[in-house]
Design a protein around this motif. Sequence first.
Motif, mmCIF file in Angstrom:
data_model
loop_
_atom_site.group_PDB
_atom_site.id
_atom_site.type_symbol
_atom_site.label_atom_id
_atom_site.label_comp_id
_atom_site.label_asym_id
_atom_site.label_seq_id
_atom_site.Cartn_x
_atom_site.Cartn_y
_atom_site.Cartn_z
ATOM 1 N N ARG A 1 0.842 -1.212 0.000
ATOM 2 C CA ARG A 1 0.000 0.000 0.000
ATOM 3 C C ARG A 1 0.873 1.257 0.000
ATOM 4 O O ARG A 1 0.615 2.196 -0.746
ATOM 5 C CB ARG A 1 -0.912 0.025 1.230
ATOM 6 C CG ARG A 1 -2.249 -0.582 1.021
ATOM 7 C CD ARG A 1 -3.200 -0.242 2.173
ATOM 8 N NE ARG A 1 -4.122 -1.335 2.364
ATOM 9 C CZ ARG A 1 -4.013 -2.284 3.286
ATOM 10 N NH1 ARG A 1 -3.045 -2.276 4.154
ATOM 11 N NH2 ARG A 1 -4.902 -3.241 3.350
ATOM 12 N N GLY B 1 2.157 2.207 -3.227
ATOM 13 C CA GLY B 1 1.178 2.647 -4.204
ATOM 14 C C GLY B 1 0.368 1.545 -4.877
ATOM 15 O O GLY B 1 -0.423 1.828 -5.778
ATOM 16 N N PHE B 2 0.543 0.304 -4.459
ATOM 17 C CA PHE B 2 -0.236 -0.788 -5.033
ATOM 18 C C PHE B 2 -1.662 -0.768 -4.473
ATOM 19 O O PHE B 2 -1.874 -0.404 -3.320
ATOM 20 C CB PHE B 2 0.413 -2.140 -4.735
ATOM 21 C CG PHE B 2 1.690 -2.353 -5.492
ATOM 22 C CD1 PHE B 2 1.676 -2.905 -6.771
ATOM 23 C CD2 PHE B 2 2.903 -1.984 -4.936
ATOM 24 C CE1 PHE B 2 2.864 -3.086 -7.470
ATOM 25 C CE2 PHE B 2 4.088 -2.163 -5.632
ATOM 26 C CZ PHE B 2 4.064 -2.708 -6.901
ATOM 27 N N VAL B 3 -2.606 -1.172 -5.292
ATOM 28 C CA VAL B 3 -4.002 -1.245 -4.887
ATOM 29 C C VAL B 3 -4.310 -2.686 -4.500
ATOM 30 O O VAL B 3 -4.102 -3.610 -5.300
ATOM 31 C CB VAL B 3 -4.935 -0.792 -6.034
ATOM 32 C CG1 VAL B 3 -6.392 -0.953 -5.634
ATOM 33 C CG2 VAL B 3 -4.630 0.645 -6.433
ATOM 34 N N HIS C 1 -4.469 -5.693 -7.051
ATOM 35 C CA HIS C 1 -5.234 -5.415 -8.262
ATOM 36 C C HIS C 1 -4.318 -5.455 -9.486
ATOM 37 O O HIS C 1 -3.239 -4.871 -9.468
ATOM 38 C CB HIS C 1 -5.902 -4.041 -8.159
ATOM 39 C CG HIS C 1 -7.014 -3.857 -9.134
ATOM 40 N ND1 HIS C 1 -6.805 -3.773 -10.488
ATOM 41 C CD2 HIS C 1 -8.348 -3.770 -8.952
ATOM 42 C CE1 HIS C 1 -7.960 -3.623 -11.101
ATOM 43 N NE2 HIS C 1 -8.923 -3.625 -10.179
ATOM 44 N N LYS D 1 -4.459 -3.846 -12.181
ATOM 45 C CA LYS D 1 -4.176 -2.524 -12.749
ATOM 46 C C LYS D 1 -2.956 -1.879 -12.114
ATOM 47 O O LYS D 1 -2.339 -1.006 -12.709
ATOM 48 C CB LYS D 1 -5.397 -1.611 -12.618
ATOM 49 C CG LYS D 1 -6.515 -2.018 -13.545
ATOM 50 C CD LYS D 1 -7.693 -1.085 -13.442
ATOM 51 C CE LYS D 1 -8.795 -1.551 -14.389
ATOM 52 N NZ LYS D 1 -9.992 -0.728 -14.279
ATOM 53 N N SER D 2 -2.596 -2.306 -10.911
ATOM 54 C CA SER D 2 -1.403 -1.729 -10.276
ATOM 55 C C SER D 2 -0.217 -2.690 -10.335
ATOM 56 O O SER D 2 0.831 -2.404 -9.760
ATOM 57 C CB SER D 2 -1.702 -1.325 -8.826
ATOM 58 O OG SER D 2 -2.001 -2.445 -8.029
ATOM 59 N N ALA D 3 -0.372 -3.823 -11.056
ATOM 60 C CA ALA D 3 0.715 -4.813 -11.149
ATOM 61 C C ALA D 3 0.903 -5.270 -12.605
ATOM 62 O O ALA D 3 1.010 -6.463 -12.896
ATOM 63 C CB ALA D 3 0.422 -6.007 -10.239
#
Length: 136
Positions: A94, A97-99, A118, A120-122
């Motif tokens: 977190r 910046g990962f969701v 998620h 979209k963050s990876a």
Amino acid sequence: MLTNLEHLGLAVHDLKAATTLYTTLLGVAPYKQEHVASEAVDTVFFKVGGSKIELLAGTSADSAITKYLLKKPEGIHHVAFEVDDIWAEMARLRAEGFVLLSEEPKRGADNKLVCFVHPKSAAGVLVELCQTIVVE
């Protein structure tokens, strides 16, 4: 801290047919079958050397796996990594910046606490964090 690749999760329509296929392909029988009611999914696990494969089939229209397979073909659904401390790893990710898909880890299959990152963050990959539940 991520300690190793825990398993690859494969989404399938027909768990029985996929189990037969992977038993033949891998040359080993599954070591575990499990229903995870909270995720509306049935799972089958194989071990090959130090690696694991998890087959996942949705058990209801509301299952994330059922919904996934409406949009995408059968195949790799997620990559799972073992962690020593899932709470610490969730906080670290977190902060980077990962969701995460949940605020707290959930009980998953194969005696694990799990949390997903998620896609979209990876870079488009659904990543699962897994911590073995220690039974005392």
